[in-house]
Design a protein around this motif. Structure first.
Motif, short mmCIF file in Angstrom:
data_model
loop_
_atom_site.label_atom_id
_atom_site.label_comp_id
_atom_site.label_asym_id
_atom_site.label_seq_id
_atom_site.Cartn_x
_atom_site.Cartn_y
_atom_site.Cartn_z
N GLY A 247 0.83 -1.21 0.00
CA GLY A 247 0.00 0.00 0.00
C GLY A 247 0.86 1.26 0.00
N LEU A 248 1.93 1.21 0.80
CA LEU A 248 2.84 2.37 0.82
C LEU A 248 3.55 2.54 -0.52
CD1 LEU A 248 4.45 1.85 4.35
CD2 LEU A 248 2.79 3.58 3.70
N MET A 249 3.95 1.40 -1.10
CA MET A 249 4.63 1.47 -2.39
C MET A 249 3.72 2.08 -3.45
SD MET A 249 6.43 -2.26 -2.23
CE MET A 249 6.86 -2.38 -3.95
N GLU A 250 2.45 1.65 -3.41
CA GLU A 250 1.48 2.16 -4.39
C GLU A 250 1.32 3.67 -4.21
OE1 GLU A 250 -2.29 0.30 -4.04
OE2 GLU A 250 -2.98 1.01 -6.01
N ARG A 251 1.39 4.10 -2.97
CA ARG A 251 1.23 5.51 -2.67
C ARG A 251 2.34 6.35 -3.29
NH1 ARG A 251 -2.21 7.61 0.88
NH2 ARG A 251 -1.63 9.72 1.46
N ILE A 252 3.55 5.83 -3.18
CA ILE A 252 4.69 6.57 -3.74
C ILE A 252 4.73 6.42 -5.26
CG2 ILE A 252 7.19 6.62 -3.92
CD1 ILE A 252 7.44 6.19 -1.07
N GLY A 253 4.62 5.17 -5.71
CA GLY A 253 4.83 4.92 -7.13
C GLY A 253 3.59 5.11 -7.97
N GLY A 254 2.42 5.18 -7.33
CA GLY A 254 1.19 5.38 -8.08
C GLY A 254 0.68 4.14 -8.78
N THR A 255 1.32 3.00 -8.57
CA THR A 255 0.91 1.79 -9.25
C THR A 255 1.44 0.59 -8.48
OG1 THR A 255 1.17 0.49 -11.26
CG2 THR A 255 2.98 1.93 -10.71
N THR A 256 0.85 -0.59 -8.73
CA THR A 256 1.43 -1.80 -8.16
C THR A 256 2.01 -2.68 -9.25
OG1 THR A 256 -0.77 -2.78 -8.22
CG2 THR A 256 -0.03 -1.90 -6.11
N SER A 257 2.06 -2.16 -10.47
CA SER A 257 2.63 -2.94 -11.57
C SER A 257 4.15 -2.90 -11.47
CB SER A 257 2.17 -2.36 -12.90
OG SER A 257 3.09 -2.75 -13.90
N LEU A 258 4.76 -4.07 -11.44
CA LEU A 258 6.22 -4.12 -11.31
C LEU A 258 6.92 -3.54 -12.53
CD1 LEU A 258 6.64 -7.58 -9.63
CD2 LEU A 258 7.10 -5.36 -8.64
N ALA A 259 6.22 -3.56 -13.66
CA ALA A 259 6.86 -3.02 -14.86
C ALA A 259 6.99 -1.51 -14.77
CB ALA A 259 6.03 -3.41 -16.09
N ARG A 260 6.09 -0.88 -14.00
CA ARG A 260 6.11 0.58 -13.96
C ARG A 260 6.73 1.14 -12.69
NH1 ARG A 260 0.42 2.53 -14.92
NH2 ARG A 260 -0.27 0.40 -14.53
N LEU A 261 6.93 0.31 -11.69
CA LEU A 261 7.61 0.78 -10.49
C LEU A 261 9.13 0.76 -10.72
CD1 LEU A 261 5.69 -1.03 -7.64
CD2 LEU A 261 5.88 1.43 -7.91
N GLY A 262 9.85 1.37 -9.81
CA GLY A 262 11.31 1.31 -9.92
C GLY A 262 11.99 2.31 -9.02
N GLY A 263 13.22 1.99 -8.66
CA GLY A 263 14.05 2.94 -7.95
C GLY A 263 13.57 3.35 -6.57
N LEU A 264 12.67 2.55 -5.97
CA LEU A 264 12.13 2.95 -4.68
C LEU A 264 13.18 2.91 -3.57
CD1 LEU A 264 8.59 1.29 -4.69
CD2 LEU A 264 9.19 3.66 -5.12
N ALA A 265 14.22 2.09 -3.74
CA ALA A 265 15.23 2.00 -2.68
C ALA A 265 15.89 3.34 -2.45
CB ALA A 265 16.27 0.94 -3.04
N LYS A 266 16.07 4.07 -3.54
CA LYS A 266 16.72 5.37 -3.41
C LYS A 266 15.73 6.43 -2.92
CE LYS A 266 20.33 6.13 -6.00
NZ LYS A 266 21.04 6.18 -7.27
N ILE A 267 14.49 6.34 -3.45
CA ILE A 267 13.50 7.35 -3.10
C ILE A 267 13.05 7.20 -1.65
CG2 ILE A 267 11.19 8.20 -3.65
CD1 ILE A 267 11.68 7.13 -6.50
N ALA A 268 12.85 5.96 -1.22
CA ALA A 268 12.32 5.74 0.13
C ALA A 268 13.07 4.59 0.81
CB ALA A 268 10.83 5.42 0.05
N PRO A 269 14.25 4.89 1.35
CA PRO A 269 15.07 3.82 1.95
C PRO A 269 14.36 3.09 3.09
CG PRO A 269 16.25 5.92 1.91
CD PRO A 269 14.86 6.21 1.49
N LEU A 270 13.58 3.83 3.88
CA LEU A 270 12.89 3.19 5.00
C LEU A 270 11.89 2.16 4.48
CD1 LEU A 270 12.28 2.97 8.00
CD2 LEU A 270 10.60 4.77 7.74
N LEU A 271 11.22 2.54 3.40
CA LEU A 271 10.25 1.63 2.79
C LEU A 271 10.96 0.36 2.32
CD1 LEU A 271 7.34 1.24 1.86
CD2 LEU A 271 7.95 2.31 -0.28
N ALA A 272 12.17 0.52 1.79
CA ALA A 272 12.94 -0.63 1.32
C ALA A 272 13.17 -1.60 2.47
CB ALA A 272 14.27 -0.18 0.73
#
Lengths: 537, 511
Positions: free
Chosen positions: A346-371
């Motif tokens: 749910g948090l990932m969707e909030r940041i990335g706007g999607t739950t599709s793995l093809a369209r998500l990316g780079g979350l480790a850098k954007i949100a290290p705590l989430l990682a």
């Protein structure tokens, strides 16, 4: 004294729901009530865990003695389940509060959300605590009715469509359960679990098998055991994140709980074990192969959920102390971890706007705590040592090796493949969502601290299961012993003279036979007292 | 059957635990470092690793070399008695030597990573924390005296390595990291079943997973063989041995030089270490049964690794393939079951760790100097003139991996070949010839990269700076000292080799 605690996990949320509904205009009061009720439930649950360790705690509801009246029973397994589910319900609720406050819509998710959520909690607790098969059905219906509402909140097209599947499948399962109930009552003249435990062995073996299969089908749909699992990955992922999280964590486990209870208490002769073992193997493999193929992380997690239900079914079907201990441990672990992962998504969707793995990316850098919040429960789910998922897996595999049959070894192999593919699916999701360069730019944004805090609490609780694995394994072992011995349960409910505490006019006939009189034509005629007082729930 | 495991000598001070805890706390401290202090991550990490070197020296003073075959510095506490597992650590001579190798390489790797992330202190902080975490696991796995504890560390260790490859490596790092993870876990899961099945064969109870309690069980032939295969497969993947080695070249190619050093220099030794300390003592007759097959696979590894090394265009892949070849030599030594060959293989594990580490780190320095950080051998040339010290050290490291007399690996390799000759003359002859011929791949590489005309884009490169000299100096010194005066290290590994040989011999006489 402790017996006063037993009805509270059911009563508190129901009262809370009523109160919340009455105060529908005051969202602040609603929140306060819900949080307070869930926190109280958790406290009561902890109390029950302690109390049940010295024997099952029984309450004859309304002062009607069992088996005439309905009983609520908290043995170790029930108490453990109530506690873990209360904790999960509380954390998920705080998460949804954080979400609601951050979105600034005090009106939505509408005033109905809080009371419905509490009704769901009541249904779950009732299913865990009841000592009566019909009341179990009631518990199921309560939680299902609430879940229909929660699943379709916000009514988008896809949600209604998914809700339809869910409702239809659930109703089929309920109908099966009801048919089974009617037949059981016809065959034995009782629906009290403790009394059923005494009477079922006395009826015809084939009839018993039919009853067992009917119940297993009904519970199998709820627990999402292959081939009765196809509905789950279609319906869960469309709901809002907190709802999916609570469904994934709890509702399937209610089914698993019902299977554990009926398999150990009512049908201890283990005639379905081989069927269940095969079902467990297929559930694991089909589920995880489905997960590997997914591109949407919510669907991926739904498939891993199905797959890991297979682990629990394996433990039940082993019908051994080792297997059952590991199952109880694994259920506790899995409720926590699966819920946590859906919250993180749910948090990932909030940041990335999607739950599709093809369209998500780079979350480790954007949100290290989430990682970190994702990675820890993800590794826990994959069973990387020394986390609790690993310890549970070791127990289950140990049980399967002990079984020593070719089917046992096949399950060991299946379990390993599942474990490896789980890791693969999870790492794939990690690589894509957290490491790959996002196809379109994702703008960093602050996550609401309420959501992060609730998720963090669950992650920490998941880790604490690893730290406290020794005592928890011990407790699960004692729970499994009680379940397998059966007599502690029946003795606590029925007492030395076959009666619970309270009043009832029915007396055991002289000569000690507990079966109803069966005339020569074969139609059982229940004694008048039973038939008149039975369906009070 | 009587137990072959001698009494453990309990530690007066928890040296081994201290080594683990200090490294782990160092990692946690780096992750939790307040923002203001983050400029000093390098110094903190180096400091922690040097404290560990100090603790290691302390551990050596308490280790009685005359009883190197006994597990010393032993500590044991109940961990999860409900499932029979304890926290039990202790080292014999071999364990201590490998702990020393790991602990000694960590400060060197930290020093080598000093400028690796440029000015990105944040990334460096994570990297160094992972290095320290790996260091904690390395000590723990060589010291574990409980099969369950060993297994837990065996798999938990994959996670920091996964990140060290997947987050800090080359362009295809993620694929390489996943491949590494899946290969290792696949082997690990098979081993898990064997671990559980072994436990069920043992005495059980709250200490049922202690290695000592699982040694010398009366297993039926088939059970013993199956369990042996379960353990061996995991170790063969780790070692890495033909045909389950394919993850290593990818991992080494994509990983930073420091990671490869730890991975190939120390962590892969867990494979050979596991064969020596778990496979053979727990399943002696199955080991004897499988030995001929394993020796054949080992020789195939020797030849195959060497051939593929010859054909490599990528410098890091080349070093990885030479290692596949050299691990073949070690495994040959272990499964030849002579005292000389096993002691030789143990010693070779040390020497190879030092030599490969030196080669990887020097190669890393060369690559860091290339304007595009190319790893292709063909992209270099004539570096001998611009960077003579690097060229010299690279040659030394290369020759060390080839077992040039006077350097540490030579002692180990010659002992393996001599010791194994009695049992497997053909295998020894083939391996010896291949190893000598293999000089080609290092010398050819050296020729292509360092001799010849200077290339235009490579002019004016700086030679080794002071920090880098500190990286290579301890390795060069250790290679030379152990090459000329191997006695102290041999004292450590010979007694455990005696124990292993007598285990096999006793089994042979019993059956």
């Amino acid at each position: 004294m402790t017996s006063a605690l037993v009805p509270l996990p059911v009563m508190l949320p129901l009262f809370g729901a009523g109160l919340a509904l009455a105060l529908w205009k005051h969202s602040r009061a609603q929140r306060l009530i819900t949080v307070a009720v869930l926190a109280l439930m958790l406290a009561v649950g902890v109390g029950l865990v302690v109390a049940a360790d010295s024997g099952p705690v029984v309450v004859d509801v309304g002062g009607w003695a069992a088996p005439v009246g309905i009983v609520l029973v908290a043995d170790r397994l029930s108490a453990l389940m109530v506690t873990v589910s209360s904790l999960v319900l509380l954390c998920v609720f705080l998460y949804s509060l954080g979400q609601g406050i951050a979105d600034g819509d005090d009106e939505a998710p509408v005033a109905i959300y809080h009371p419905t959520y509490l009704v769901l909690a009541a249904g779950v607790s009732n299913a865990f605590l009841t000592g009566d098969l019909f009341n179990l059905y009631v518990g199921f219906e309560i939680l299902l009715a609430a879940s229909y509402v929660l699943l379709t909140l916000g009514g988008t097209g896809s949600r209604i469509r998914a809700g339809t599947i869910y409702v239809v499948v659930s109703l089929v399962s309920s109908a099966l359960f009801l048919v089974a109930l009617a037949m059981i009552y016809a065959a034995t003249g009782t629906v009290n679990l403790a009394q059923l435990a005494e009477r079922l062995p006395e009826i015809d073996g084939t009839t018993r098998l039919v009853l067992e299969i009917l119940l297993m089908l009904a519970f199998g749909i709820k627990a999402a055991i292959f081939p009765l699992s196809a509905w789950l990955p279609d319906s869960y992922p469309t709901a809002p994140a907190p709802v999916t999280a609570v469904f994934a964590g709890l509702l399937t486990k209610v089914g698993i709980y019902a299977i554990i209870r009926t398999q150990t208490l009512l049908f201890p002769d283990d005639r379905l074990d081989d069927v269940l073992l095969v079902a467990a193997l297929l559930t694991m493999l089909v589920g995880i192969l489905g997960a590997v193929a997914q591109d949407d992380i919510k669907r991926l997690l739904s498939f891993t959920l199905v797959s890991h239900i297979g682990y629990m079914v394996l433990g039940i079907a082993l019908s051994s102390q080792t297997g059952l201990t590991a199952t109880v441990f694994y259920v506790v672990h899995h409720i926590t971890v699966q819920t946590t992962l859906f919250l993180v998504v749910g948090l990932m969707e909030r940041i990335g706007g999607t739950t599709s793995l093809a369209r998500l990316g780079g979350l480790a850098k954007i949100a290290p705590l989430l990682a970190i919040l994702f990675f820890v429960p993800a590794m826990n789910l994959a069973g990387i040592p020394p986390l609790s998922g690993f310890l549970g897996k070791v127990g289950l595999l140990q049980g399967a090796v002990q079984l020593g049959t070719p089917l046992g070894y096949l399950l060991v192999g299946g379990g390993l493949v599942t474990s490896l593919l789980t890791l693969y699916a999870i790492v794939k999701a990690w690589n894509k969502a957290f490491w790959q360069t996002p196809p379109q730019e994702i703008r960093p944004q602050r996550l609401p601290s309420g959501m992060v805090g609730a998720t963090l609490a669950l992650v920490v609780f998941g880790l604490s299961l690893t730290v406290a694995a020794g005592p928890l394994f011990d407790y699960a072992g004692r729970a499994a012993e009680t379940l397998r011995a059966r007599t502690p349960y029946t003795a606590a409910v029925l007492g030395p003279d076959g009666r619970g505490e309270g009043t009832s006019n029915d007396v055991v006939p002289d000569g000690g036979t507990v079966l109803p009189d069966v005339p020569d034509d074969g139609t059982p005629s229940p004694t008048p007292a039973e038939s008149s007082t039975e369906v009070t729930g | 059957m009587e137990s072959l495991v001698p009494e453990n000598l309990t530690a007066s001070f928890p040296w081994l635990t201290a080594l683990v805890v200090v490294a782990a706390l160092g990692a946690v401290a780096l992750w939790c470092l307040p923002r203001g202090a983050r400029g000093r991550v390098r110094e903190i990490a180096l400091g922690v690793s040097l404290v560990n070197v100090g603790l290691l020296v302390g551990a050596f003073t308490q280790f009685d070399t005359s009883k190197a075959g006994v597990h010393q510095l032993y500590e044991q506490y109940a961990w999860i008695p409900q499932i029979g597992t304890s926290y039990a650590v202790g080292v014999d001579g071999l364990g201590l030597a490998l702990v020393a190798l790991g602990v000694g390489l960590v400060p060197i790797v930290i020093l080598a990573a000093w400028r690796e992330q440029g000015d990105d202190v944040e990334r460096l902080r994570h990297y160094l924390a992972l290095v320290l975490l790996t260091a904690a696991f390395m000590t723990l796995i060589f010291a574990a005296r409980d099969v369950f504890l060993f297994y837990v560390v065996f798999e938990a260790m994959l996670i920091p390595i996964y990140f060290m490859i997947g987050a800090f490596g080359g362009p295809q790092r993620r694929g390489a990291a996943v491949k590494f993870l899946l290969f290792s876990l696949a082997g690990g899961l098979v081993m898990l079943v064997a671990v559980i099945a072994l436990f069920l064969q043992g005495p059980g109870g709250a200490e049922g997973f202690l290695t000592a309690n699982l040694t010398g069980l009366a297993l039926t032939t088939n059970v013993e063989r199956l369990l042996f295969v379960g353990f061996f497969l995991a170790f063969a993947i780790k070692a890495p041995m033909f045909p389950v080695h394919t993850w290593l070249p990818d991992a080494a190619q994509q990983a930073p030089a420091g990671t490869s050093t730890l991975l190939v220099g120390v962590l892969d030794k867990v494979g050979t270490f596991g064969m020596l300390t778990l496979c053979i003592p727990l399943f002696p007759s199955a080991s004897a049964w499988a030995a001929p097959t394993i020796v054949v696979l080992a020789v195939v590894s020797v030849i195959y690794g060497a051939l593929l090394a010859l054909g490599q265009k990528d410098l890091m892949r080349l070093i990885a393939y030479t290692s596949v070849s050299h691990f073949g030599v070690m495994i040959l030594g272990i499964f030849a079951f002579s005292q000389t060959s096993i002691a030789g293989a143990s010693f070779y594990m040390l020497g190879h760790g030092l030599a490969t580490g030196l080669l990887f780190l020097t190669a890393g320095m060369v690559i860091a100097r290339h304007p595009q950080r190319s790893q292709r051998i063909a992209d270099f040339g004539g570096l001998q003139r611009t960077t003579p010290i690097i060229a010299g050290i690279f040659l030394l490291g290369g020759l060390a991996t080839l077992s040039l007399p006077g350097l540490a690996p030579f002692v180990g390799e010659i002992m393996v070949l001599i010791g194994a000759f009695g049992a497997y003359p053909a295998a020894v002859i083939v391996s010896a010839v291949v190893v000598v011929l293999a000089a080609l791949y290092i010398l050819l590489t050296y020729q292509r990269m360092f001799t010849g005309p200077e290339q235009e884009h490579l002019t004016g490169l700086p030679d080794m700076v002071g920090r880098e000299k500190w990286v290579v100096a301890p390795l060069v010194a250790a290679l030379l000292v152990l090459g000329f005066y191997p006695r102290p290290a041999l004292d450590l590994v010979e007694a455990p080799a005696d124990v292993t040989v007598s285990t096999i011999a006793l089994e042979g006489s019993a059956s």
